[in-house]
Design a protein around this motif. Structure first.
Motif, PDB file in Angstrom:
ATOM      1  N   GLY A 114       1.007  -1.329  -0.272  1.00  0.00           N
ATOM      2  CA  GLY A 114       0.104  -0.483   0.060  1.00  0.00           C
ATOM      3  C   GLY A 114       1.058   1.375   0.047  1.00  0.00           C
ATOM      4  N   LYS A 115       0.233   2.575  -0.781  1.00  0.00           N
ATOM      5  CA  LYS A 115       1.278   3.675  -0.812  1.00  0.00           C
ATOM      6  C   LYS A 115       1.424   4.416   0.608  1.00  0.00           C
ATOM      7  CE  LYS A 115       0.313   7.731  -3.168  1.00  0.00           C
ATOM      8  NZ  LYS A 115      -0.119   8.981  -4.144  1.00  0.00           N
ATOM      9  N   GLY A 116       0.908   4.467   1.658  1.00  0.00           N
ATOM     10  CA  GLY A 116       0.898   4.514   2.765  1.00  0.00           C
ATOM     11  C   GLY A 116       1.926   3.854   3.400  1.00  0.00           C
ATOM     12  N   PHE A 117       2.570   2.955   3.378  1.00  0.00           N
ATOM     13  CA  PHE A 117       3.168   2.138   3.910  1.00  0.00           C
ATOM     14  C   PHE A 117       4.377   2.093   3.197  1.00  0.00           C
ATOM     15  CE2 PHE A 117       0.206  -2.126   5.048  1.00  0.00           C
ATOM     16  CZ  PHE A 117       0.256  -1.346   6.776  1.00  0.00           C
ATOM     17  N   ALA A 118       4.341   2.183   1.300  1.00  0.00           N
ATOM     18  CA  ALA A 118       5.751   2.921   1.279  1.00  0.00           C
ATOM     19  C   ALA A 118       6.282   4.453   1.264  1.00  0.00           C
ATOM     20  CB  ALA A 118       5.386   2.453  -0.363  1.00  0.00           C
ATOM     21  N   MET A 119       5.217   5.371   1.383  1.00  0.00           N
ATOM     22  CA  MET A 119       5.455   6.597   1.371  1.00  0.00           C
ATOM     23  C   MET A 119       6.497   6.504   3.328  1.00  0.00           C
ATOM     24  SD  MET A 119       2.274   8.850   0.033  1.00  0.00           S
ATOM     25  CE  MET A 119       3.467  10.389   0.647  1.00  0.00           C
ATOM     26  N   SER A 120       5.828   6.129   4.511  1.00  0.00           N
ATOM     27  CA  SER A 120       6.456   5.906   5.341  1.00  0.00           C
ATOM     28  C   SER A 120       8.449   5.571   5.416  1.00  0.00           C
ATOM     29  CB  SER A 120       5.483   5.002   6.429  1.00  0.00           C
ATOM     30  OG  SER A 120       4.098   5.825   6.481  1.00  0.00           O
ATOM     31  N   TRP A 121       7.523   4.115   4.893  1.00  0.00           N
ATOM     32  CA  TRP A 121       9.496   3.743   4.487  1.00  0.00           C
ATOM     33  C   TRP A 121      10.542   4.463   4.200  1.00  0.00           C
ATOM     34  CZ3 TRP A 121      12.505   2.704  -0.074  1.00  0.00           C
ATOM     35  CH2 TRP A 121      13.451   1.505   0.230  1.00  0.00           C
ATOM     36  N   PHE A 122       9.939   5.525   2.595  1.00  0.00           N
ATOM     37  CA  PHE A 122      10.871   6.461   1.883  1.00  0.00           C
ATOM     38  C   PHE A 122      10.950   7.384   3.446  1.00  0.00           C
ATOM     39  CE2 PHE A 122      10.739  10.711   0.462  1.00  0.00           C
ATOM     40  CZ  PHE A 122      11.767  10.535  -0.754  1.00  0.00           C
ATOM     41  N   PHE A 123       9.534   7.845   3.564  1.00  0.00           N
ATOM     42  CA  PHE A 123      10.512   9.317   4.551  1.00  0.00           C
ATOM     43  C   PHE A 123      11.543   8.617   5.949  1.00  0.00           C
ATOM     44  CE2 PHE A 123       6.737  11.420   2.383  1.00  0.00           C
ATOM     45  CZ  PHE A 123       7.724  12.543   2.908  1.00  0.00           C
ATOM     46  N   GLU A 124      10.895   7.936   6.653  1.00  0.00           N
ATOM     47  CA  GLU A 124      11.985   7.113   6.972  1.00  0.00           C
ATOM     48  C   GLU A 124      13.880   7.590   6.629  1.00  0.00           C
ATOM     49  OE1 GLU A 124      11.306   2.840   8.436  1.00  0.00           O
ATOM     50  OE2 GLU A 124       9.726   3.627   9.227  1.00  0.00           O
ATOM     51  N   ARG A 125      14.200   7.181   5.451  1.00  0.00           N
ATOM     52  CA  ARG A 125      15.355   7.196   4.628  1.00  0.00           C
ATOM     53  C   ARG A 125      15.685   8.389   4.298  1.00  0.00           C
ATOM     54  NH1 ARG A 125      13.056   3.204   5.026  1.00  0.00           N
ATOM     55  NH2 ARG A 125      14.051   0.680   5.488  1.00  0.00           N
ATOM     56  N   PHE A 126      14.322   8.873   4.010  1.00  0.00           N
ATOM     57  CA  PHE A 126      14.705  10.171   2.989  1.00  0.00           C
ATOM     58  C   PHE A 126      15.399  11.947   4.147  1.00  0.00           C
ATOM     59  CE2 PHE A 126      13.034  14.892   2.327  1.00  0.00           C
ATOM     60  CZ  PHE A 126      13.395  14.849   0.860  1.00  0.00           C
ATOM     61  N   ASN A 127      14.662  11.359   5.504  1.00  0.00           N
ATOM     62  CA  ASN A 127      15.165  12.444   6.456  1.00  0.00           C
ATOM     63  C   ASN A 127      16.489  12.270   6.772  1.00  0.00           C
ATOM     64  OD1 ASN A 127      12.589  13.395   6.245  1.00  0.00           O
ATOM     65  ND2 ASN A 127      11.430  12.300   7.946  1.00  0.00           N
ATOM     66  N   VAL A 128      17.042  10.724   6.852  1.00  0.00           N
ATOM     67  CA  VAL A 128      17.894  10.561   6.651  1.00  0.00           C
ATOM     68  C   VAL A 128      18.815  10.914   6.022  1.00  0.00           C
ATOM     69  CG1 VAL A 128      20.174   9.450   7.320  1.00  0.00           C
ATOM     70  CG2 VAL A 128      17.618   8.776   8.510  1.00  0.00           C
ATOM     71  N   ASP A 129      18.749  10.443   4.291  1.00  0.00           N
ATOM     72  CA  ASP A 129      19.542  10.827   3.578  1.00  0.00           C
ATOM     73  C   ASP A 129      19.956  12.303   3.183  1.00  0.00           C
ATOM     74  OD1 ASP A 129      19.797   7.756   3.383  1.00  0.00           O
ATOM     75  OD2 ASP A 129      18.258   8.009   2.171  1.00  0.00           O
ATOM     76  N   HIS A 130      18.773  12.786   3.125  1.00  0.00           N
ATOM     77  CA  HIS A 130      18.243  14.786   2.752  1.00  0.00           C
ATOM     78  C   HIS A 130      18.243  15.505   3.293  1.00  0.00           C
ATOM     79  CE1 HIS A 130      19.099  12.678  -1.633  1.00  0.00           C
ATOM     80  NE2 HIS A 130      18.461  11.749  -1.571  1.00  0.00           N
ATOM     81  N   ALA A 131      18.729  15.035   4.785  1.00  0.00           N
ATOM     82  CA  ALA A 131      17.947  15.806   6.120  1.00  0.00           C
ATOM     83  C   ALA A 131      18.573  17.642   5.320  1.00  0.00           C
ATOM     84  CB  ALA A 131      18.381  15.718   7.609  1.00  0.00           C
ATOM     85  N   GLY A 132      17.782  18.507   5.772  1.00  0.00           N
ATOM     86  CA  GLY A 132      17.814  20.085   5.157  1.00  0.00           C
ATOM     87  C   GLY A 132      17.988  20.058   3.578  1.00  0.00           C
ATOM     88  N   ARG A 133      17.964  19.403   2.829  1.00  0.00           N
ATOM     89  CA  ARG A 133      18.051  19.628   1.512  1.00  0.00           C
ATOM     90  C   ARG A 133      16.957  20.727   1.025  1.00  0.00           C
ATOM     91  NH1 ARG A 133      20.687  16.088  -3.516  1.00  0.00           N
ATOM     92  NH2 ARG A 133      21.286  17.451  -4.840  1.00  0.00           N
ATOM     93  N   TYR A 134      15.630  19.968   1.569  1.00  0.00           N
ATOM     94  CA  TYR A 134      14.391  20.135   0.678  1.00  0.00           C
ATOM     95  C   TYR A 134      13.924  21.459   1.272  1.00  0.00           C
ATOM     96  CZ  TYR A 134      16.192  16.946  -3.081  1.00  0.00           C
ATOM     97  OH  TYR A 134      16.781  16.005  -3.845  1.00  0.00           O
ATOM     98  N   ASP A 135      12.597  22.028   0.977  1.00  0.00           N
ATOM     99  CA  ASP A 135      12.188  22.641   1.865  1.00  0.00           C
ATOM    100  C   ASP A 135      10.039  22.050   1.494  1.00  0.00           C
ATOM    101  OD1 ASP A 135      13.393  24.963   2.238  1.00  0.00           O
ATOM    102  OD2 ASP A 135      13.114  25.595  -0.154  1.00  0.00           O
ATOM    103  N   ALA A 136      10.431  21.629   0.929  1.00  0.00           N
ATOM    104  CA  ALA A 136       9.069  20.995   0.521  1.00  0.00           C
ATOM    105  C   ALA A 136       9.083  19.521  -0.659  1.00  0.00           C
ATOM    106  CB  ALA A 136       8.195  22.052  -0.710  1.00  0.00           C
ATOM    107  N   CYS A 137       7.690  19.138  -0.369  1.00  0.00           N
ATOM    108  CA  CYS A 137       7.857  17.663  -1.143  1.00  0.00           C
ATOM    109  C   CYS A 137       6.232  17.340  -1.826  1.00  0.00           C
ATOM    110  CB  CYS A 137       7.706  16.445  -0.162  1.00  0.00           C
ATOM    111  SG  CYS A 137       7.309  14.836  -1.037  1.00  0.00           S
ATOM    112  N   VAL A 138       6.582  17.432  -3.434  1.00  0.00           N
ATOM    113  CA  VAL A 138       5.608  17.036  -4.204  1.00  0.00           C
ATOM    114  C   VAL A 138       4.956  15.969  -4.498  1.00  0.00           C
ATOM    115  CG1 VAL A 138       4.207  17.771  -6.203  1.00  0.00           C
ATOM    116  CG2 VAL A 138       5.423  19.462  -5.250  1.00  0.00           C
ATOM    117  N   VAL A 139       3.304  14.889  -3.933  1.00  0.00           N
ATOM    118  CA  VAL A 139       3.268  13.879  -4.488  1.00  0.00           C
ATOM    119  C   VAL A 139       2.748  13.183  -6.009  1.00  0.00           C
ATOM    120  CG1 VAL A 139       2.551  11.540  -3.606  1.00  0.00           C
ATOM    121  CG2 VAL A 139       3.519  13.216  -1.964  1.00  0.00           C
TER     122      VAL A 139
END
Length: 436
Positions: A114-139
């Motif tokens: 499901g999409k909710g699981f995929a997005m939760s999984w992604f943001f766990e990694r995104f917040n580590v790999d790209h912390a502070g680099r972006y202002d906003a997200c578009v889905v």
């Protein structure tokens, strides 16, 4: 008081509550005429840095058109990157996206679909790999095709104080079947009669509608994506409203979304949404109510909506039960049939006219449009049945919706029309100039 009289009184009370709820939406919808007053870009305004997120499962046949239109945005290319979650893929989706320059995260978890699981999984990694680099997200969804001014329009709304912005959604394949046409009309109707009036009142939209939306990363408050229901989009929106945010419609941020061709595919998709509407009640309603009690009256509408599916479904069952009980007590079964037929005819004509008005207001046209309008009441009638079913049958199995309609932006323009077009393009560039 006889037991049947008590039951009848209870059923009638529920029916009245359901009628009041429906009337509430009708009254709000009366403010749907005209257009929103929208802020214009200002010289020297901030240009936010965007992370564009796409969750994709076996989307190799369509995702190239999304990536192409994202690459041709009328926005500085160095200020946005595309991230793709290749979610349980068994095809070459990941390789296609890497070749197009996207950051690809491959996820394999057959038990948590499901999409909710995929997005939760992604943001766990995104917040580590790209912390502070972006202002906003578009889905976006992998089957989408995006108008070139999307990011610019969203950026302008962020610069005017908004934190969640929802684009203008329409079908990319409304003429492929009556089901796809009705789904397209449904999204246009939601935009016109639900989203637009709420923004005029200064309220929030009740859902970001799953795709074509952007939000400042500060909305997540460092917690990542935290949703639990089948309707992660509604849950995210209502939880954000409970935290003091609001979602706004941006009609200039146009995108096209593939609609299901087959009836059974559409039913499975809409059952999931109906089930999600039931699931959000214990999660979102208490949070929204606390917001209302704290004095934020904008949260009242969100609170009403959060229980709306439950109210509508229970009122529907109550109406049917009361009619059968009345016929049983009086023996007037012919009257029951006559009243049911009259109500059905009224509902059909009302919905048909509603769909026709939507098409006029949105200045939308496509081949087979009149067939869509005539069959639209059946489409909404199926919705009503699914809401009733979701009360008692709870199957949380995630059913994948196949996407096969590969159309470029110019092909969509050539066949279909919406009042949001013509499109703006960077000078000297065609959105699909490299499309095969």
């Amino acid at each position: 008081m006889p037991v049947l009289d008590v039951i009848g009184w209870v059923l009638q009370t529920i029916m009245v509550i359901g009628a009041v709820y429906g009337l509430y939406h009708v009254v709000v919808g009366l403010n749907a005429f005209g257009e929103l007053k929208l802020p214009e870009p200002e010289p020297g305004e901030k240009q936010h840095r965007f992370a564009i997120l796409v969750c994709a499962k076996n989307e190799s046949s369509v995702i190239d058109q999304l990536l192409l239109t994202l690459g041709n945005q009328d926005y500085p290319r160095e200020l946005y990157d595309v991230f793709v979650v290749a979610d349980n893929c068994t095809d070459d989706t990941a390789e296609i996206c890497r070749k197009a320059g996207a950051y690809v995260y491959e996820r394999t978890d057959p038990d948590r679909k499901g999409k909710g699981f995929a997005m939760s999984w992604f943001f766990e990694r995104f917040n580590v790999d790209h912390a502070g680099r972006y202002d906003a997200c578009v889905v976006f969804d992998a089957d989408n095709v995006v108008e070139v001014g999307f990011l610019e329009a969203v950026n302008t709304r962020f610069n005017h104080g908004e934190t969640i912005v929802v684009g203008y959604r329409t079908g990319k394949n409304p003429s492929s079947s009556w089901v796809a046409g009705c789904s397209t009309l449904y999204w246009l109707l939601q935009t016109r009669f639900f989203h637009l009036p709420r923004n005029r009142f200064g309220w929030s939209l009740f859902s970001v509608s799953g795709t074509g939306f952007g939000f400042l990363l500060s909305v997540l408050d460092g917690k990542g994506w935290d949703t639990k229901t089948q309707c992660e989009d509604i849950e995210f929106t209502l939880n954000a409203v409970a935290e003091g945010h609001r979602a706004v419609l941006e009609p200039r941020a146009v995108f096209f979304d593939e609609q299901p061709d087959g009836l059974w595919t559409s039913i499975k998709q809409r059952y999931r949404w109906a089930l999600g509407g039931v699931q959000i009640v214990p999660i979102c309603t208490p949070r929204l109510w606390r917001r209302v009690r704290s004095g934020d009256r904008r949260a009242i509408d969100g609170t009403i909506y959060s229980v709306g599916l439950l109210v509508s479904a229970i009122a529907g069952w109550s109406g049917m039960a009361f009619s059968v009980m009345t016929a049983f007590r009086t023996g007037n079964w012919a009257g029951l049939v006559l009243i049911s037929a009259a109500f059905g005819l009224f509902a059909y004509l009302f919905t048909l006219i509603f769909g026709w008005i939507t098409v006029i207001l949105e200045d939308a046209r496509w081949p087979g449009m009149w067939k869509t309008i005539v069959l639209f009441p059946i489409h909404l009638g199926i919705w009503w049945v699914l809401m009733l079913v979701a009360l008692f049958y709870r199957d949380s199995t995630w059913h994948d919706i196949p996407h096969t309609v590969r159309l470029s932006l110019s092909e969509i323009e050539a066949e279909h029309h919406t009042g949001r077009l013509p499109l703006r393009r960077p000078e000297g560039r065609e959105p699909d100039a490299d499309a095969s």
